[in-house]
Design a protein around this motif. Structure first.
Motif, PDB file in Angstrom:
ATOM      1  N   SER A 157       0.966  12.830  -3.313  1.00  0.00           N
ATOM      2  CA  SER A 157       0.385  11.596  -2.792  1.00  0.00           C
ATOM      3  C   SER A 157       1.418  10.814  -1.983  1.00  0.00           C
ATOM      4  O   SER A 157       2.612  10.857  -2.274  1.00  0.00           O
ATOM      5  CB  SER A 157      -0.114  10.722  -3.942  1.00  0.00           C
ATOM      6  N   SER A 158       0.939  10.093  -0.969  1.00  0.00           N
ATOM      7  CA  SER A 158       1.801   9.200  -0.189  1.00  0.00           C
ATOM      8  C   SER A 158       1.636   7.741  -0.618  1.00  0.00           C
ATOM      9  O   SER A 158       2.273   6.847  -0.051  1.00  0.00           O
ATOM     10  CB  SER A 158       1.472   9.325   1.306  1.00  0.00           C
ATOM     11  N   LEU A 159       0.777   7.492  -1.613  1.00  0.00           N
ATOM     12  CA  LEU A 159       0.456   6.119  -2.000  1.00  0.00           C
ATOM     13  C   LEU A 159       1.663   5.331  -2.464  1.00  0.00           C
ATOM     14  O   LEU A 159       1.832   4.165  -2.116  1.00  0.00           O
ATOM     15  CB  LEU A 159      -0.595   6.128  -3.117  1.00  0.00           C
ATOM     16  N   PHE A 160       2.544   5.950  -3.225  1.00  0.00           N
ATOM     17  CA  PHE A 160       3.537   5.191  -3.973  1.00  0.00           C
ATOM     18  C   PHE A 160       4.769   4.795  -3.169  1.00  0.00           C
ATOM     19  O   PHE A 160       5.429   3.800  -3.484  1.00  0.00           O
ATOM     20  CB  PHE A 160       3.939   5.980  -5.220  1.00  0.00           C
ATOM     21  N   THR A 161       5.115   5.562  -2.136  1.00  0.00           N
ATOM     22  CA  THR A 161       6.277   5.200  -1.310  1.00  0.00           C
ATOM     23  C   THR A 161       5.962   5.152   0.180  1.00  0.00           C
ATOM     24  O   THR A 161       6.815   4.750   0.968  1.00  0.00           O
ATOM     25  CB  THR A 161       7.435   6.195  -1.515  1.00  0.00           C
ATOM     26  N   GLY A 162       4.771   5.595   0.557  1.00  0.00           N
ATOM     27  CA  GLY A 162       4.437   5.665   1.973  1.00  0.00           C
ATOM     28  C   GLY A 162       4.710   7.030   2.576  1.00  0.00           C
ATOM     29  O   GLY A 162       4.286   7.325   3.694  1.00  0.00           O
ATOM     30  N   VAL A 163       5.429   7.890   1.837  1.00  0.00           N
ATOM     31  CA  VAL A 163       5.739   9.248   2.267  1.00  0.00           C
ATOM     32  C   VAL A 163       5.245  10.209   1.188  1.00  0.00           C
ATOM     33  O   VAL A 163       5.355   9.923  -0.009  1.00  0.00           O
ATOM     34  CB  VAL A 163       7.257   9.430   2.487  1.00  0.00           C
ATOM     35  N   SER A 164       4.711  11.341   1.598  1.00  0.00           N
ATOM     36  CA  SER A 164       4.162  12.301   0.653  1.00  0.00           C
ATOM     37  C   SER A 164       5.198  12.734  -0.375  1.00  0.00           C
ATOM     38  O   SER A 164       6.321  13.098  -0.037  1.00  0.00           O
ATOM     39  CB  SER A 164       3.633  13.528   1.414  1.00  0.00           C
ATOM     40  N   GLY A 165       4.808  12.681  -1.648  1.00  0.00           N
ATOM     41  CA  GLY A 165       5.692  13.086  -2.723  1.00  0.00           C
ATOM     42  C   GLY A 165       4.907  13.686  -3.865  1.00  0.00           C
ATOM     43  O   GLY A 165       3.672  13.585  -3.922  1.00  0.00           O
ATOM     44  N   ASN A 166       5.606  14.323  -4.804  1.00  0.00           N
ATOM     45  CA  ASN A 166       4.964  14.970  -5.948  1.00  0.00           C
ATOM     46  C   ASN A 166       5.221  14.178  -7.224  1.00  0.00           C
ATOM     47  O   ASN A 166       6.366  13.821  -7.526  1.00  0.00           O
ATOM     48  CB  ASN A 166       5.485  16.400  -6.108  1.00  0.00           C
ATOM     49  N   TYR A 167       4.153  13.949  -7.981  1.00  0.00           N
ATOM     50  CA  TYR A 167       4.222  13.082  -9.161  1.00  0.00           C
ATOM     51  C   TYR A 167       3.475  13.689 -10.338  1.00  0.00           C
ATOM     52  O   TYR A 167       2.572  14.518 -10.164  1.00  0.00           O
ATOM     53  CB  TYR A 167       3.623  11.705  -8.826  1.00  0.00           C
ATOM     54  N   LEU A 168       3.823  13.239 -11.531  1.00  0.00           N
ATOM     55  CA  LEU A 168       3.177  13.706 -12.751  1.00  0.00           C
ATOM     56  C   LEU A 168       1.798  13.070 -12.916  1.00  0.00           C
ATOM     57  O   LEU A 168       1.667  11.846 -12.987  1.00  0.00           O
ATOM     58  CB  LEU A 168       4.054  13.376 -13.953  1.00  0.00           C
ATOM     59  N   ASP A 192       1.176   3.870   3.248  1.00  0.00           N
ATOM     60  CA  ASP A 192       1.579   3.426   4.586  1.00  0.00           C
ATOM     61  C   ASP A 192       3.086   3.580   4.700  1.00  0.00           C
ATOM     62  O   ASP A 192       3.844   2.945   3.950  1.00  0.00           O
ATOM     63  CB  ASP A 192       1.183   1.961   4.774  1.00  0.00           C
ATOM     64  N   VAL A 193       3.551   4.444   5.603  1.00  0.00           N
ATOM     65  CA  VAL A 193       4.981   4.703   5.733  1.00  0.00           C
ATOM     66  C   VAL A 193       5.771   3.444   6.054  1.00  0.00           C
ATOM     67  O   VAL A 193       6.961   3.341   5.715  1.00  0.00           O
ATOM     68  CB  VAL A 193       5.227   5.797   6.807  1.00  0.00           C
ATOM     69  N   SER A 194       5.128   2.445   6.648  1.00  0.00           N
ATOM     70  CA  SER A 194       5.835   1.213   6.988  1.00  0.00           C
ATOM     71  C   SER A 194       6.220   0.410   5.746  1.00  0.00           C
ATOM     72  O   SER A 194       7.029  -0.518   5.821  1.00  0.00           O
ATOM     73  CB  SER A 194       4.976   0.343   7.916  1.00  0.00           C
ATOM     74  N   THR A 195       5.650   0.768   4.585  1.00  0.00           N
ATOM     75  CA  THR A 195       5.983   0.050   3.360  1.00  0.00           C
ATOM     76  C   THR A 195       7.276   0.559   2.729  1.00  0.00           C
ATOM     77  O   THR A 195       7.781  -0.059   1.790  1.00  0.00           O
ATOM     78  CB  THR A 195       4.857   0.174   2.324  1.00  0.00           C
ATOM     79  N   MET A 196       7.808   1.680   3.206  1.00  0.00           N
ATOM     80  CA  MET A 196       9.062   2.189   2.661  1.00  0.00           C
ATOM     81  C   MET A 196      10.174   1.206   2.979  1.00  0.00           C
ATOM     82  O   MET A 196      10.417   0.872   4.135  1.00  0.00           O
ATOM     83  CB  MET A 196       9.381   3.569   3.236  1.00  0.00           C
ATOM     84  N   ASN A 197      10.844   0.718   1.949  1.00  0.00           N
ATOM     85  CA  ASN A 197      11.815  -0.351   2.130  1.00  0.00           C
ATOM     86  C   ASN A 197      12.940  -0.192   1.121  1.00  0.00           C
ATOM     87  O   ASN A 197      12.720  -0.240  -0.085  1.00  0.00           O
ATOM     88  CB  ASN A 197      11.131  -1.709   1.944  1.00  0.00           C
ATOM     89  N   PHE A 198      14.176   0.001   1.629  1.00  0.00           N
ATOM     90  CA  PHE A 198      15.326   0.162   0.756  1.00  0.00           C
ATOM     91  C   PHE A 198      16.200  -1.081   0.703  1.00  0.00           C
ATOM     92  O   PHE A 198      17.316  -1.048   0.211  1.00  0.00           O
ATOM     93  CB  PHE A 198      16.161   1.369   1.206  1.00  0.00           C
ATOM     94  N   LYS A 199      15.691  -2.207   1.202  1.00  0.00           N
ATOM     95  CA  LYS A 199      16.474  -3.444   1.176  1.00  0.00           C
ATOM     96  C   LYS A 199      16.720  -3.914  -0.247  1.00  0.00           C
ATOM     97  O   LYS A 199      17.714  -4.570  -0.537  1.00  0.00           O
ATOM     98  CB  LYS A 199      15.755  -4.534   1.974  1.00  0.00           C
ATOM     99  N   ASP A 200      15.800  -3.570  -1.163  1.00  0.00           N
ATOM    100  CA  ASP A 200      15.961  -3.952  -2.559  1.00  0.00           C
ATOM    101  C   ASP A 200      16.455  -2.781  -3.390  1.00  0.00           C
ATOM    102  O   ASP A 200      16.156  -2.649  -4.570  1.00  0.00           O
ATOM    103  CB  ASP A 200      14.625  -4.468  -3.118  1.00  0.00           C
ATOM    104  N   GLN A 201      17.215  -1.864  -2.736  1.00  0.00           N
ATOM    105  CA  GLN A 201      17.872  -0.747  -3.400  1.00  0.00           C
ATOM    106  C   GLN A 201      16.879   0.258  -3.980  1.00  0.00           C
ATOM    107  O   GLN A 201      17.130   0.898  -4.988  1.00  0.00           O
ATOM    108  CB  GLN A 201      18.824  -1.244  -4.501  1.00  0.00           C
ATOM    109  N   GLY A 202      15.766   0.425  -3.362  1.00  0.00           N
ATOM    110  CA  GLY A 202      14.818   1.435  -3.819  1.00  0.00           C
ATOM    111  C   GLY A 202      13.595   1.448  -2.939  1.00  0.00           C
ATOM    112  O   GLY A 202      13.358   0.523  -2.181  1.00  0.00           O
ATOM    113  N   HIS A 209      10.102  13.581  -2.436  1.00  0.00           N
ATOM    114  CA  HIS A 209       9.476  13.664  -1.118  1.00  0.00           C
ATOM    115  C   HIS A 209       9.496  15.108  -0.612  1.00  0.00           C
ATOM    116  O   HIS A 209      10.308  15.485   0.243  1.00  0.00           O
ATOM    117  CB  HIS A 209      10.186  12.729  -0.138  1.00  0.00           C
ATOM    118  N   ALA A 210       8.617  15.922  -1.149  1.00  0.00           N
ATOM    119  CA  ALA A 210       8.573  17.343  -0.835  1.00  0.00           C
ATOM    120  C   ALA A 210       7.906  17.603   0.504  1.00  0.00           C
ATOM    121  O   ALA A 210       7.022  16.867   0.931  1.00  0.00           O
ATOM    122  CB  ALA A 210       7.825  18.092  -1.929  1.00  0.00           C
ATOM    123  N   GLY A 211       8.317  18.679   1.143  1.00  0.00           N
ATOM    124  CA  GLY A 211       7.667  19.112   2.362  1.00  0.00           C
ATOM    125  C   GLY A 211       6.447  19.962   2.037  1.00  0.00           C
ATOM    126  O   GLY A 211       6.282  20.432   0.909  1.00  0.00           O
TER     127      GLY A 211
END
Length: 329
Positions: A242-253, A271-281, A165-167
């Protein structure tokens, strides 16, 4: 070389001024132990330590393994003790494990606590109560001020080019704005994969570099061989934000995105609301083979042991220092 006497004890006397960043899934006890034995701070996210339902906390098992391994190393090498280790706590409202993991880390007297995705007074207090220090990662000056107000001892400036999750900000701008008011421990994250980049981090005002992606391509890392090979084969142009994969902008291969059947140039917004750590990730299982990395991976040309990687960076760091000193004196 730089004076580190102003830093907390846990950050002094390192082989090189560097902390290995905690990486989701990738960072495990074997990697942390190798990093610490080689003289830099090793770290892992608490959420990487996962147990099946009904089993005792794996975090407890990992902390015991790391503590005992480093104690043995120190007894056998009194003149070359290991660096301390750090545990990353995801301070997000959906992390149902946070309270339990704080208690475990407090009991094991974790020396360095790294907090992400939110700053909480009680987490910093727990670190201090157990004799540790708290570092909080931030992507801008506003978040940096909030973290210090809530009791963090130091900051990790996550700038453009970092993995995960890079700035979005240039390290020159981000470090300068923070240093205008903060003289405490400051780390810089963002494409630091060589000794030259590490020296540059210090030149711009950081106390230490924060190194992540190069350690994916190490023998100790908990990454599949395809992931390691992709790190070796890729460069900065292969990184997609891209923000697609966690809801927050990050850098990917890029190759991992293409292999998943997606167009890296036409990814929808997450969608940032999809970020969920209840399932340990935070990654949905559908994206488990979308692999993160920072822009510095062009410097990674082979899979090697963590100690060899650190030795390579150390050599480059001292060579860069000597080269720069000859030019400016």
């Amino acid at each position: 070389m730089p004076d580190d006497s102003h830093l907390p004890h846990a950050l002094r006397g390192l082989r090189i001024p560097a902390v290995a960043s905690p990486m989701f899934i990738v960072s495990n006890p074997e990697l942390v132990i190798a990093q610490c034995k080689a003289g830099i701070v090793g770290s892992f996210p608490a959420l990487n330590a996962r147990e099946a339902e009904g089993e005792p906390p794996m975090l407890e098992v990992w902390l015991k393994q790391i503590t005992e391994a480093l104690d043995r190393h120190n007894q056998d090498n009194p003149d070359r003790p290991a660096a301390p280790y750090a545990v990353n706590q995801i301070v997000h409202r959906s992390n149902a494990r946070l309270e339990r993991d704080i208690e475990i880390c407090h009991r094991w007297k974790v020396p360095i606590w790294i907090t992400s995705l939110g700053a909480r007074v009680e987490v910093n207090q727990a670190a201090h109560d157990s004799g540790g220090i708290a570092l909080h990662d931030v992507i801008n000056d506003r978040f940096a001020r909030k973290a210090i107000e809530k009791g963090a001892d130091g900051l990790i400036a996550v700038a453009a080019g970092a993995g995960g999750h890079a700035g979005p900000q240039s390290p020159f701008a981000l470090i300068r704005e923070i240093r205008a008011w903060f003289d405490g421990p400051l780390l810089l994250s963002g494409a630091i994969a060589t000794g030259d980049a590490l020296l540059a981090a210090l030149a711009v005002g950081a106390d230490l570099g924060y190194i992540g992606s190069p350690f994916i391509a190490t023998t100790e890392a908990n990454a599949v061989e395809d992931y390691k090979a992709m790190i070796v084969a890729s460069g900065a142009e292969d990184i997609v934000t891209s923000s697609l994969f966690t809801g927050v902008s990050g850098n990917y291969l890029r190759p991992s995105i293409t292999r998943a059947g997606l167009d890296p140039e036409a990814l929808p917004e997450g969608d940032v609301s999809t970020m969920n750590f209840k399932d340990q990730g935070s990654k949905p299982k559908a994206w488990k083979e979308i692999w993160g990395a920072g822009q510095g991976i062009g410097a990674v040309r082979e899979v090697t042991g963590a100690a060899d990687l650190i030795a390579r960076i150390e050599g480059e760091y001292h060579a860069a220092y000597a080269r720069l000193r000859a030019r400016v004196e």
